[in-house]
Design an enzyme around this catalytic site. Structure first.
Site, PDB file in Angstrom:
ATOM      1  N   TRP A 103       0.794  -1.290   0.082  1.00 49.24           N
ATOM      2  CA  TRP A 103       0.069  -0.118  -0.019  1.00 49.24           C
ATOM      3  C   TRP A 103       0.967   1.207  -0.068  1.00 49.24           C
ATOM      4  O   TRP A 103       0.463   2.401  -0.643  1.00 49.24           O
ATOM      5  CB  TRP A 103      -0.967  -0.134   1.145  1.00 49.24           C
ATOM      6  CG  TRP A 103      -1.884  -1.135   1.236  1.00 49.24           C
ATOM      7  CD1 TRP A 103      -2.111  -2.248   2.125  1.00 49.24           C
ATOM      8  CD2 TRP A 103      -2.840  -1.330   0.163  1.00 49.24           C
ATOM      9  NE1 TRP A 103      -3.175  -2.994   1.751  1.00 49.24           N
ATOM     10  CE2 TRP A 103      -3.549  -2.605   0.372  1.00 49.24           C
ATOM     11  CE3 TRP A 103      -3.222  -0.891  -1.140  1.00 49.24           C
ATOM     12  CZ2 TRP A 103      -4.323  -3.146  -0.138  1.00 49.24           C
ATOM     13  CZ3 TRP A 103      -4.181  -1.537  -2.020  1.00 49.24           C
ATOM     14  CH2 TRP A 103      -4.708  -2.525  -1.580  1.00 49.24           C
ATOM     15  N   ASP A 172      -1.970   6.798   5.983  1.00 50.24           N
ATOM     16  CA  ASP A 172      -3.097   5.916   5.442  1.00 50.24           C
ATOM     17  C   ASP A 172      -3.303   4.896   6.508  1.00 50.24           C
ATOM     18  O   ASP A 172      -2.443   3.949   7.103  1.00 50.24           O
ATOM     19  CB  ASP A 172      -2.445   5.061   4.385  1.00 50.24           C
ATOM     20  CG  ASP A 172      -3.493   3.854   3.707  1.00 50.24           C
ATOM     21  OD1 ASP A 172      -4.502   3.649   4.545  1.00 50.24           O
ATOM     22  OD2 ASP A 172      -3.268   3.267   2.795  1.00 50.24           O
ATOM     23  N   LYS A 196     -11.998  -1.940   6.394  1.00 46.41           N
ATOM     24  CA  LYS A 196     -11.608  -2.660   7.412  1.00 46.41           C
ATOM     25  C   LYS A 196     -12.126  -2.558   8.835  1.00 46.41           C
ATOM     26  O   LYS A 196     -12.342  -3.664   9.407  1.00 46.41           O
ATOM     27  CB  LYS A 196     -10.012  -2.469   7.458  1.00 46.41           C
ATOM     28  CG  LYS A 196      -9.593  -3.144   6.072  1.00 46.41           C
ATOM     29  CD  LYS A 196      -9.084  -2.263   5.138  1.00 46.41           C
ATOM     30  CE  LYS A 196      -8.482  -3.410   3.892  1.00 46.41           C
ATOM     31  NZ  LYS A 196      -7.756  -2.667   2.842  1.00 46.41           N
TER      32      LYS A 196
HETATM   33  C1  LIG Z   1      -7.147  -2.070   1.971  1.00 43.11           C
HETATM   34  C2  LIG Z   1      -6.227  -1.215   1.879  1.00 43.11           C
HETATM   35  C3  LIG Z   1      -5.897   0.014   0.993  1.00 43.11           C
HETATM   36  C4  LIG Z   1      -6.860   0.033  -0.298  1.00 43.11           C
HETATM   37  O1  LIG Z   1      -8.210   0.350   0.154  1.00 43.11           O
HETATM   38  P1  LIG Z   1      -9.183   0.523  -1.323  1.00 43.11           P
HETATM   39  O2  LIG Z   1     -10.405   1.152  -0.648  1.00 43.11           O
HETATM   40  O3  LIG Z   1      -9.384  -0.881  -1.697  1.00 43.11           O
HETATM   41  O4  LIG Z   1      -8.725   1.472  -2.215  1.00 43.11           O
HETATM   42  C5  LIG Z   1      -5.149   0.894   1.037  1.00 43.11           C
HETATM   43  N1  LIG Z   1      -4.367   0.991   2.242  1.00 43.11           N
HETATM   44  C6  LIG Z   1      -4.284  -0.004   3.230  1.00 43.11           C
HETATM   45  C7  LIG Z   1      -3.483   0.205   4.409  1.00 43.11           C
HETATM   46  C8  LIG Z   1      -5.314  -1.011   3.195  1.00 43.11           C
HETATM   47  O5  LIG Z   1      -5.255  -1.811   3.929  1.00 43.11           O
END
Ligand SMILES: *Cc1c(COP(=O)(O)O)cnc(C)c1O
Length: 360
Positions: A103, A172, A196
């Site tokens: 990511w 993020d 998540k």
């Molecule tokens: C799942 C995830 C993403 C991607 O998320 P999307 O909503 O599918 O774009 C980005 N960063 C992290 C840390 C993730 O776990």
């Protein structure tokens, strides 16, 4: 309804069952008003209240100060990989990134198309099995921000302490937002896909400091500007109404449980049950270095890929579902986010012991 299985999926992930039940009622008849939740106009008073309440609860749970905005955006966390540099970096400016996994790499790739990028650290050589500490790297003086992924969902690593570099932090937090307490003041921007730890797929929460709203160049398209969404309370266009509503329910659930302080205690205890077991056996090997272990995603391997495949299949047959590791590193991964029940962790450990006895 059949008994619920334990869902260890990394995302979309387990939600509190009382949230699902409430949502299933409201979808048909929202708060007994004779109209379904997903039929409501986003401009209706009813829905405006839902969105306001969700934002206010996130603010309260995370102690977000007044000089930050909370936005509900679409396009997933992945859209933020570009939106962050598009809004915060002029083309001749620089952002610093810590490469701690897939990511982070994707965010670096997007940022490189937009401005200058310093990759100050990478743990790629050791399959991203750790995150750096402050002394492992240095940030260029002329950099605008330090970007990091607080929890690396795929590798099961997490920053237990956030970087201290003197630079504004951008993070993020898709897979650990609302899981632990922290001070937001060093952050300029935090974003998280909801699917998540916060709700269903379809909404991304962005928390941005006021003074950053006007950094974007004039020719940036309207929908990509944070200012657009901040000025219209995330209703410049039709927002993801259902996802925002569920985020609000999850936030309410979390508040009732005792807030982030309480869930952090629960999360630490749940993770400790699994890690203590991993440390007591040689049959299972944790992927993450001990100093970088995540309390959200616990990654481990068995002696062979064949045993891993059998382990995942047998676990699934017993209602312990979603334990397959990410395709990029294989192995196994137990995602144990806020809403994942402690009992499921105990049952996983029981199964792991039993599987080891039969195959060890
Ligand atoms: C799942 C995830 C993403 C991607 O998320 P999307 O909503 O599918 O774009 C980005 N960063 C992290 C840390 C993730 O776990």
């Amino acid at each position: 309804m059949p008994e619920r299985i334990y869902n260890f999926s990394p995302g979309p992930a387990t939600l509190p069952v009382e949230v699902l039940e409430q949502a299933s009622e409201d979808i048909v008849n929202f708060r007994n008003k004779g109209i379904g939740l997903i039929e409501l106009s986003h401009r209706s008073r009813e829905f405006m209240e839902v969105a306001e309440e969700a934002g206010a609860l996130i603010r309260e749970l995370m102690s977000v100060p007044d000089n930050y905005r909370i936005l509900f955006l679409q396009g997933g966390a992945s859209t933020q990989f570009a939106m962050v540099p598009l809004n915060l970096l002029a083309p001749d400016r620089k952002g610093t990134y810590l490469n701690t996994g897939t990511w982070a790499k994707k965010a670096i790739k997007e940022a490189k198309n937009i401005a200058n990028v310093q990759v100050a650290y990478s743990s790629e050589e050791t399959s991203f099995d750790h995150v750096p500490s402050d002394t492992d790297y240095s940030v260029d003086d002329d950099s605008e921000y330090l970007y990091f992924v607080s929890n690396n969902t795929i590798y099961g690593t997490q920053f237990s302490k956030f970087p201290k570099s003197g630079k504004m932090l951008v993070s993020d937090m898709s897979s650990d937002i609302l899981s632990r307490q922290f001070d937001i003041s060093p952050f300029g921007l935090i974003f998280a896909g909801a699917q998540k730890n916060m709700g269903p797929a379809g909404v991304t929460v962005v928390i941005i400091r006021d003074d950053l709203l006007d950094r974007a160049p004039d020719n940036l398209p309207t929908m990509f500007r944070y200012r657009t969404h901040a000025d219209k309370d995330s209703m410049f266009n039709t927002p993801p109404c259902f996802a925002i509503y569920v985020v609000g329910l999850v936030a309410k659930w979390l508040k009732k449980l005792g807030g982030v302080k309480k869930i952090e205690e629960i999360n630490r205890e749940k993770a400790a049950i699994l890690y203590d077991f991993l440390d007591s056996t040689d049959f299972y090997r944790g992927h993450a270095r001990k100093d970088s272990r995540s309390i959200m995603n616990v990654t481990f391997n068995l002696p062979t890929p064949e045993l891993e495949a059998r382990f995942i299949a047998e676990a699934s047959a017993r209602g312990l579902d979603g334990l397959k590791g990410h395709r990029s590193i294989g192995g196994c991964r137990a995602s144990i986010y806020n809403a994942f029940p402690r009992q499921g962790v105990l049952e996983l450990v029981d199964f792991m012991k039993e599987f080891e006895k039969r195959n060890g």
